[in-house]
Motif scaffolding. Structure first.
Motif, PDB file in Angstrom:
ATOM      1  N   PHE A 317       0.823  -1.207   0.000  1.00 51.82           N
ATOM      2  CA  PHE A 317       0.000   0.000   0.000  1.00 51.82           C
ATOM      3  C   PHE A 317       0.860   1.261   0.000  1.00 51.82           C
ATOM      4  O   PHE A 317       0.434   2.317  -0.475  1.00 51.82           O
ATOM      5  N   VAL A 318       2.070   1.167   0.538  1.00 53.39           N
ATOM      6  CA  VAL A 318       3.008   2.290   0.514  1.00 53.39           C
ATOM      7  C   VAL A 318       3.620   2.450  -0.871  1.00 53.39           C
ATOM      8  O   VAL A 318       3.748   3.577  -1.397  1.00 53.39           O
ATOM      9  N   ILE A 319       3.982   1.340  -1.483  1.00 54.97           N
ATOM     10  CA  ILE A 319       4.718   1.360  -2.744  1.00 54.97           C
ATOM     11  C   ILE A 319       3.812   1.602  -3.946  1.00 54.97           C
ATOM     12  O   ILE A 319       4.227   2.239  -4.923  1.00 54.97           O
ATOM     13  N   LEU A 320       2.568   1.122  -3.902  1.00 56.25           N
ATOM     14  CA  LEU A 320       1.681   1.238  -5.065  1.00 56.25           C
ATOM     15  C   LEU A 320       1.475   2.681  -5.514  1.00 56.25           C
ATOM     16  O   LEU A 320       1.590   2.967  -6.720  1.00 56.25           O
ATOM     17  N   PRO A 321       1.174   3.640  -4.616  1.00 57.65           N
ATOM     18  CA  PRO A 321       1.059   5.031  -5.085  1.00 57.65           C
ATOM     19  C   PRO A 321       2.344   5.545  -5.720  1.00 57.65           C
ATOM     20  O   PRO A 321       2.293   6.339  -6.673  1.00 57.65           O
ATOM     21  N   GLN A 322       3.490   5.107  -5.217  1.00 55.36           N
ATOM     22  CA  GLN A 322       4.761   5.544  -5.780  1.00 55.36           C
ATOM     23  C   GLN A 322       4.936   5.014  -7.206  1.00 55.36           C
ATOM     24  O   GLN A 322       5.404   5.735  -8.096  1.00 55.36           O
ATOM     25  N   ILE A 323       4.539   3.764  -7.433  1.00 52.60           N
ATOM     26  CA  ILE A 323       4.614   3.191  -8.780  1.00 52.60           C
ATOM     27  C   ILE A 323       3.693   3.955  -9.727  1.00 52.60           C
ATOM     28  O   ILE A 323       4.074   4.287 -10.857  1.00 52.60           O
ATOM     29  N   VAL A 324       2.484   4.249  -9.255  1.00 54.81           N
ATOM     30  CA  VAL A 324       1.532   4.991 -10.082  1.00 54.81           C
ATOM     31  C   VAL A 324       2.071   6.392 -10.389  1.00 54.81           C
ATOM     32  O   VAL A 324       1.916   6.904 -11.506  1.00 54.81           O
ATOM     33  N   GLY A 325       2.722   7.009  -9.421  1.00 55.11           N
ATOM     34  CA  GLY A 325       3.311   8.325  -9.649  1.00 55.11           C
ATOM     35  C   GLY A 325       4.360   8.301 -10.749  1.00 55.11           C
ATOM     36  O   GLY A 325       4.438   9.226 -11.574  1.00 55.11           O
ATOM     37  N   VAL A 326       5.168   7.245 -10.781  1.00 53.12           N
ATOM     38  CA  VAL A 326       6.173   7.108 -11.839  1.00 53.12           C
ATOM     39  C   VAL A 326       5.506   6.918 -13.197  1.00 53.12           C
ATOM     40  O   VAL A 326       5.915   7.526 -14.202  1.00 53.12           O
ATOM     41  N   LEU A 327       4.468   6.095 -13.241  1.00 47.60           N
ATOM     42  CA  LEU A 327       3.778   5.817 -14.504  1.00 47.60           C
ATOM     43  C   LEU A 327       3.045   7.040 -15.043  1.00 47.60           C
ATOM     44  O   LEU A 327       2.936   7.228 -16.259  1.00 47.60           O
ATOM     45  N   LEU A 328       2.547   7.881 -14.143  1.00 47.82           N
ATOM     46  CA  LEU A 328       1.752   9.049 -14.548  1.00 47.82           C
ATOM     47  C   LEU A 328       2.528  10.345 -14.373  1.00 47.82           C
ATOM     48  O   LEU A 328       1.941  11.399 -14.160  1.00 47.82           O
ATOM     49  N   TRP A 329       3.839  10.273 -14.507  1.00 49.79           N
ATOM     50  CA  TRP A 329       4.699  11.410 -14.170  1.00 49.79           C
ATOM     51  C   TRP A 329       4.365  12.683 -14.939  1.00 49.79           C
ATOM     52  O   TRP A 329       4.547  13.793 -14.431  1.00 49.79           O
ATOM     53  N   ASP A 330       3.839  12.564 -16.159  1.00 50.21           N
ATOM     54  CA  ASP A 330       3.540  13.755 -16.972  1.00 50.21           C
ATOM     55  C   ASP A 330       2.058  13.863 -17.312  1.00 50.21           C
ATOM     56  O   ASP A 330       1.681  14.616 -18.212  1.00 50.21           O
ATOM     57  N   ASN A 331       1.216  13.117 -16.605  1.00 53.81           N
ATOM     58  CA  ASN A 331      -0.231  13.145 -16.840  1.00 53.81           C
ATOM     59  C   ASN A 331      -0.904  13.728 -15.603  1.00 53.81           C
ATOM     60  O   ASN A 331      -1.263  13.013 -14.683  1.00 53.81           O
ATOM     61  N   ASN A 332      -1.085  15.046 -15.608  1.00 55.14           N
ATOM     62  CA  ASN A 332      -1.546  15.736 -14.409  1.00 55.14           C
ATOM     63  C   ASN A 332      -2.951  15.313 -14.002  1.00 55.14           C
ATOM     64  O   ASN A 332      -3.224  15.065 -12.823  1.00 55.14           O
ATOM     65  N   ARG A 333      -3.857  15.204 -14.966  1.00 56.91           N
ATOM     66  CA  ARG A 333      -5.239  14.857 -14.653  1.00 56.91           C
ATOM     67  C   ARG A 333      -5.332  13.446 -14.068  1.00 56.91           C
ATOM     68  O   ARG A 333      -5.990  13.227 -13.044  1.00 56.91           O
ATOM     69  N   ALA A 334      -4.673  12.500 -14.720  1.00 56.10           N
ATOM     70  CA  ALA A 334      -4.720  11.115 -14.244  1.00 56.10           C
ATOM     71  C   ALA A 334      -4.057  10.987 -12.876  1.00 56.10           C
ATOM     72  O   ALA A 334      -4.538  10.242 -12.010  1.00 56.10           O
ATOM     73  N   ALA A 335      -2.958  11.709 -12.655  1.00 53.77           N
ATOM     74  CA  ALA A 335      -2.283  11.655 -11.356  1.00 53.77           C
ATOM     75  C   ALA A 335      -3.178  12.235 -10.261  1.00 53.77           C
ATOM     76  O   ALA A 335      -3.226  11.716  -9.136  1.00 53.77           O
ATOM     77  N   PHE A 336      -3.895  13.303 -10.581  1.00 51.86           N
ATOM     78  CA  PHE A 336      -4.828  13.900  -9.614  1.00 51.86           C
ATOM     79  C   PHE A 336      -5.929  12.911  -9.241  1.00 51.86           C
ATOM     80  O   PHE A 336      -6.265  12.740  -8.062  1.00 51.86           O
ATOM     81  N   LEU A 337      -6.509  12.253 -10.241  1.00 48.91           N
ATOM     82  CA  LEU A 337      -7.555  11.267  -9.977  1.00 48.91           C
ATOM     83  C   LEU A 337      -6.999  10.093  -9.154  1.00 48.91           C
ATOM     84  O   LEU A 337      -7.695   9.539  -8.291  1.00 48.91           O
ATOM     85  N   ALA A 338      -5.741   9.724  -9.409  1.00 51.68           N
ATOM     86  CA  ALA A 338      -5.107   8.650  -8.633  1.00 51.68           C
ATOM     87  C   ALA A 338      -4.961   9.051  -7.171  1.00 51.68           C
ATOM     88  O   ALA A 338      -5.184   8.239  -6.267  1.00 51.68           O
ATOM     89  N   VAL A 339      -4.586  10.301  -6.929  1.00 52.87           N
ATOM     90  CA  VAL A 339      -4.476  10.790  -5.552  1.00 52.87           C
ATOM     91  C   VAL A 339      -5.825  10.694  -4.846  1.00 52.87           C
ATOM     92  O   VAL A 339      -5.918  10.227  -3.697  1.00 52.87           O
ATOM     93  N   LEU A 340      -6.902  11.115  -5.515  1.00 51.24           N
ATOM     94  CA  LEU A 340      -8.234  11.032  -4.923  1.00 51.24           C
ATOM     95  C   LEU A 340      -8.614   9.586  -4.618  1.00 51.24           C
ATOM     96  O   LEU A 340      -9.176   9.286  -3.560  1.00 51.24           O
ATOM     97  N   ALA A 341      -8.284   8.683  -5.551  1.00 50.74           N
ATOM     98  CA  ALA A 341      -8.608   7.270  -5.355  1.00 50.74           C
ATOM     99  C   ALA A 341      -7.853   6.684  -4.169  1.00 50.74           C
ATOM    100  O   ALA A 341      -8.430   5.960  -3.339  1.00 50.74           O
ATOM    101  N   PHE A 342      -6.572   7.005  -4.068  1.00 52.55           N
ATOM    102  CA  PHE A 342      -5.779   6.480  -2.955  1.00 52.55           C
ATOM    103  C   PHE A 342      -6.213   7.084  -1.623  1.00 52.55           C
ATOM    104  O   PHE A 342      -6.204   6.402  -0.587  1.00 52.55           O
ATOM    105  N   LEU A 343      -6.602   8.367  -1.630  1.00 51.07           N
ATOM    106  CA  LEU A 343      -7.100   8.978  -0.399  1.00 51.07           C
ATOM    107  C   LEU A 343      -8.393   8.296   0.050  1.00 51.07           C
ATOM    108  O   LEU A 343      -8.582   8.010   1.243  1.00 51.07           O
TER     109      LEU A 343
END
Length: 366
Positions: A317-343
């Motif tokens: 659970f600690v590492i998964l958001p970090q992996i997603v952050g690397v994958l979405l490094w230049d996709n601001n909208r998708a990264a924002f939605l990922a943050v909401l999902a993880f929260l």
């Protein structure tokens, strides 16, 4: 040529990891002779304590010394700036070390030290958090009256978050290593070779400590180590955003998700109960997970097993958001939605887990 550079970087990383590891070994040995190095005598009775025996809490000393030595390995073009950054970090390190050695420093003063250290960095380099990934609002961030307060808030939150999760063997160090490697991978994709090296050196330094911190908890980061690591990681993330406009601020946040989420939820939880936002408690996610393991599976007298096992349980659970952050490094909208999902997942799982553990205890343990 690239292979030669890679081999040289590996040599640097190995040297820094060994230096941190050896420094921790010395501290462990000295702590048997000088009780002061184990902090205050009542640490094990503190409400937030996660360990059962006196343990050195000054792993941050070995980490800071190794980081200071890393100045030798940075490119000549940034040596002066890097030294200035280490000097600014030293203020925060010394304040945290005072607490680790048993001289009481209130949480508010420690957070004040984070803010002062950040202000020194801002004054030295004339930069702060350039954007937060919110349209229109990002246009206001270049103005110091907007950008500087946001920078102080983020750096204080991340630094404090790493301190909150230090009590579980390996959790804070694992989170830091994952964040540093994630920032290095984002930097590599953004073409920032210098930042790749800096982030990997930090990961190596923390890894040297991690070997002795997990699974047996022979030494802990302490306030000095936790605040220092969180502070450096946060400013490395800010540096990546400054140099590369394509990098999403939300992707950087994902690399630091767990300590930030834990801090935010602690503030929310304490405000709901009308308690001081800085007051310690035993209701953090990792503490709930450890007590759940003890109550449901291991038994109450198995803390030495439950403590490191908690890190293994929480690691995905600690590492998964970090992996997603690397994958979405230049996709601001998708990264924002990922943050909401993880929260949502973080808060939701906490709210579900607490009554579930209580119900299990009432049914099978009582």
């Amino acid at each position: 040529m690239q292979s030669d550079v890679a081999q040289l970087l590996q040599y640097y990383l190995g040297y820094l990891a060994f230096l941190s590891f050896f420094g921790c070994l010395i501290i462990i040995a000295l702590a048997r002779v000088f009780p002061r190095l184990r902090g205050r005598g009542d640490d094990e009775n503190a409400v937030q304590s996660m360990h059962l025996r006196p343990t050195p809490r000054i792993g941050g000393v070995a980490i800071f010394i190794a980081l200071a030595c890393s100045v030798v390995f940075v490119p000549d073009t940034i040596v002066q700036d890097y030294v200035g950054f280490i000097v600014a970090t030293a203020l925060l390190f010394l304040v945290g070390l005072s607490e680790d050695l048993g001289y009481r420093v209130s949480p508010r003063r420690r957070l004040l030290a984070v803010c002062v250290a950040s202000l020194i960095v801002i004054e030295l380099f004339g930069v702060w958090l350039p954007r937060i990934g919110v349209p229109y609002f990002d246009q206001l961030m270049p103005y110091w009256m907007i950008g500087v307060p946001f920078t102080l808030l983020i750096t204080a939150g991340v630094s404090n978050g790493f301190n909150l999760i230090d009590g579980v063997n390996g959790l804070s160090a694992l989170t830091a290593i994952g964040a540093a490697v994630s920032l290095a991978l984002i930097s590599q994709q953004a073409g920032q070779g210098v930042m790749v090296g800096l982030c990997m050196m930090l990961a190596a330094v923390v890894f040297g400590f991690f070997v002795l911190n997990f699974p047996f908890g022979l030494i802990f980061l302490g306030d000095a180590g936790a605040y220092t690591i969180g502070f450096i990681l946060c400013w490395f993330g800010i540096a990546v955003l400054i140099v590369s406009p394509a990098v999403s601020a939300w992707a950087i946040l994902l690399t630091l998700f767990w300590p930030l989420a834990d801090t935010l939820f602690a503030m929310y939880r304490r405000s709901r109960s009308n308690r001081d936002a800085m007051a310690p408690d035993r209701l953090h996610f990792h503490q709930l997970a450890m007590r759940g393991l003890e109550i449901c599976f291991l038994g109450r007298k198995r803390r030495r097993i439950a403590n490191p096992l908690t890190t293994l349980v929480l690691a995905p659970f600690v590492i998964l958001p970090q992996i997603v952050g690397v994958l979405l490094w230049d996709n601001n909208r998708a990264a924002f939605l990922a943050v909401l999902a993880f929260l949502a997942a973080f808060f939701g799982s906490y709210l579900v887990a607490m009554p579930a553990v209580r119900a299990f205890r009432q049914r099978f343990v009582s």
